[in-house]
Design a protein around this motif. Structure first.
Motif, PDB file in Angstrom:
ATOM      1  N   ASN A 198      -9.677 -25.721  20.204  1.00 32.79           N
ATOM      2  CA  ASN A 198      -9.322 -26.973  18.810  1.00 32.79           C
ATOM      3  C   ASN A 198      -8.310 -26.945  17.654  1.00 32.79           C
ATOM      4  O   ASN A 198      -8.370 -28.269  17.399  1.00 32.79           O
ATOM      5  N   TYR A 205      -2.588 -33.341  16.960  1.00 32.82           N
ATOM      6  CA  TYR A 205      -3.999 -34.790  18.626  1.00 32.82           C
ATOM      7  C   TYR A 205      -3.629 -36.325  18.165  1.00 32.82           C
ATOM      8  O   TYR A 205      -3.731 -36.456  16.610  1.00 32.82           O
ATOM      9  N   TRP A 210       0.199 -41.058  21.825  1.00 32.32           N
ATOM     10  CA  TRP A 210       0.632 -40.172  22.698  1.00 32.32           C
ATOM     11  C   TRP A 210       1.829 -41.209  23.030  1.00 32.32           C
ATOM     12  O   TRP A 210       2.871 -40.249  23.823  1.00 32.32           O
ATOM     13  N   SER A 233      -1.682 -34.524  24.000  1.00 34.64           N
ATOM     14  CA  SER A 233      -1.562 -34.798  22.503  1.00 34.64           C
ATOM     15  C   SER A 233      -2.909 -35.456  22.465  1.00 34.64           C
ATOM     16  O   SER A 233      -3.162 -35.776  21.281  1.00 34.64           O
ATOM     17  N   TYR A 234      -3.197 -35.611  23.453  1.00 35.06           N
ATOM     18  CA  TYR A 234      -3.925 -36.887  22.785  1.00 35.06           C
ATOM     19  C   TYR A 234      -6.074 -36.207  22.311  1.00 35.06           C
ATOM     20  O   TYR A 234      -6.339 -36.798  21.735  1.00 35.06           O
ATOM     21  N   SER A 235      -5.877 -35.550  23.074  1.00 32.50           N
ATOM     22  CA  SER A 235      -7.321 -35.181  21.915  1.00 32.50           C
ATOM     23  C   SER A 235      -7.657 -33.129  23.147  1.00 32.50           C
ATOM     24  O   SER A 235      -6.455 -32.598  23.785  1.00 32.50           O
ATOM     25  N   ALA A 236      -8.730 -32.578  22.222  1.00 32.09           N
ATOM     26  CA  ALA A 236      -8.726 -30.996  22.912  1.00 32.09           C
ATOM     27  C   ALA A 236      -8.944 -31.284  23.927  1.00 32.09           C
ATOM     28  O   ALA A 236      -8.652 -30.432  24.708  1.00 32.09           O
ATOM     29  N   ASP A 239      -6.480 -31.691  26.530  1.00 30.56           N
ATOM     30  CA  ASP A 239      -5.649 -30.698  26.119  1.00 30.56           C
ATOM     31  C   ASP A 239      -5.778 -29.299  26.777  1.00 30.56           C
ATOM     32  O   ASP A 239      -4.950 -28.344  27.988  1.00 30.56           O
TER      33      ASP A 239
END
Length: 313
Positions: A198, A205, A210, A233-236, A239
């Motif tokens: 993270n 993020y 995005w 790139s939206y969220s961990a 990703d």
């Protein structure tokens, strides 16, 4: 007197009722009024039972069912020919690759979502993106745009150059990147990955932004920030799933091209994430994703030698 007359009337009525029930016009109780709605099995059903249900305990649904379909989109069912192709492709590229790496069907049987639901077209979103698949709680994967398997790809002069079903880049972009991505979510939902992941790009993020942040899906800025795709790139969590899926589905040349565009800082971030993902699957699930990558690439290189319309037993 009135009471006796009333009781006599009731008894006469009941007697008539018993007489009517025992008449020749009574319904035949040997015939059920409940109609059996079970659809007769066809060749695809029999093929799926042998190749999905028995070895993996996975059900693939291709018939239209409203309760399995999102009401947020205008959707259509897959055509039979394309449902057959998707069933064959999923078995060949995904299940067979995992079987090769893990030693048999036990891994897919234990961890793959138990229901795969097919939809004919993609879902168009208000932000201009399309929905090609989704997962639900680790038990179901929805695969959309299945009717694309009947299409052709065209050259610059709009001449058909290849069938979608034999083009590995198109198959990955439309289906297999999504399948592996959604499968990836089922793992971290059971066993979380390390917080170190993270923190690598934690401040970059973008959430729902995005879709408007990058010029295209191959904008070099994506890789420079340390992401393998724009959606990463939206969220961990996205990703993590995108890193896993991109590494497995990309060819060596495709993944290296992303690293080359990333520059020194972006390349270091992507490689750091990949090391964590590899270690996560090895330590928690005894899965070698380097070997899985090679197994998938081997099968994708052999696509034109497989008849994906054949479901003979």
């Amino acid at each position: 007197m009135n009471t006796r007359y009333f009781l006599f009337t009731i008894m006469a009525t009941v007697a008539l009722g018993f007489s009517a029930c025992s008449s020749d016009d009574a319904p035949n109780t040997d015939i059920s009024v409940i109609k059996d709605s079970q659809t007769p099995q066809n060749n695809l059903d029999r093929w799926l039972y042998k190749n999905y249900v028995i070895p993996y305990n996975v059900e693939l649904r291709y018939r239209w069912e409203d309760n399995e379909t999102s009401m947020d989109y205008i959707l259509v069912p897959p055509k039979m020919k394309n449902a057959i192709r998707m069933a064959r492709l999923l078995k060949y590229i995904c299940f067979d690759s995992f079987d090769e790496v893990t030693g048999g069907p036990q891994f897919i049987h234990a961890y793959f979502p138990k229901l795969v639901h097919l939809v004919g077209n993609p879902g168009w979103n208000s932000n201009g993106s399309t929905t090609l698949g989704s997962s639900e709680g680790g038990y179901k994967i929805n695969l959309w745009y299945v009717n694309h398997l009947g299409d052709f790809l065209y050259d610059d002069n709009w001449q058909p150059k290849d069938s979608v079903i034999y083009d590995r880049e198109e198959l990955n972009a439309t289906y297999f990147h999504t399948i592996i991505h959604e499968f990836g979510h089922t793992f971290h939902q059971k066993v979380p990955y390390t917080n170190e992941f993270n923190q690598i790009t934690g401040t970059n993020y973008l959430g729902g932004m995005w879709t408007s942040e990058f010029a295209s899906e191959t904008d070099p800025q994506i890789y420079a920030l340390g992401f393998v795709t724009a959606y990463a790139s939206y969220s961990a969590n996205e990703d993590f799933a995108e890193t896993f899926s991109s590494y497995v589905c990309d060819s060596d040349e495709e993944f290296q091209a992303k690293l080359d565009k990333a520059g020194t800082s972006g390349r270091a971030k992507i490689n750091q994430k990949l090391r964590i993902v590899k270690a996560y699957f090895k330590e928690n699930w005894k899965l070698d994703i380097e070997a899985l990558h090679k197994a998938v690439q081997k099968r994708e290189a052999n696509l034109k030698n497989i008849n994906f319309d054949d479901i003979s037993l």
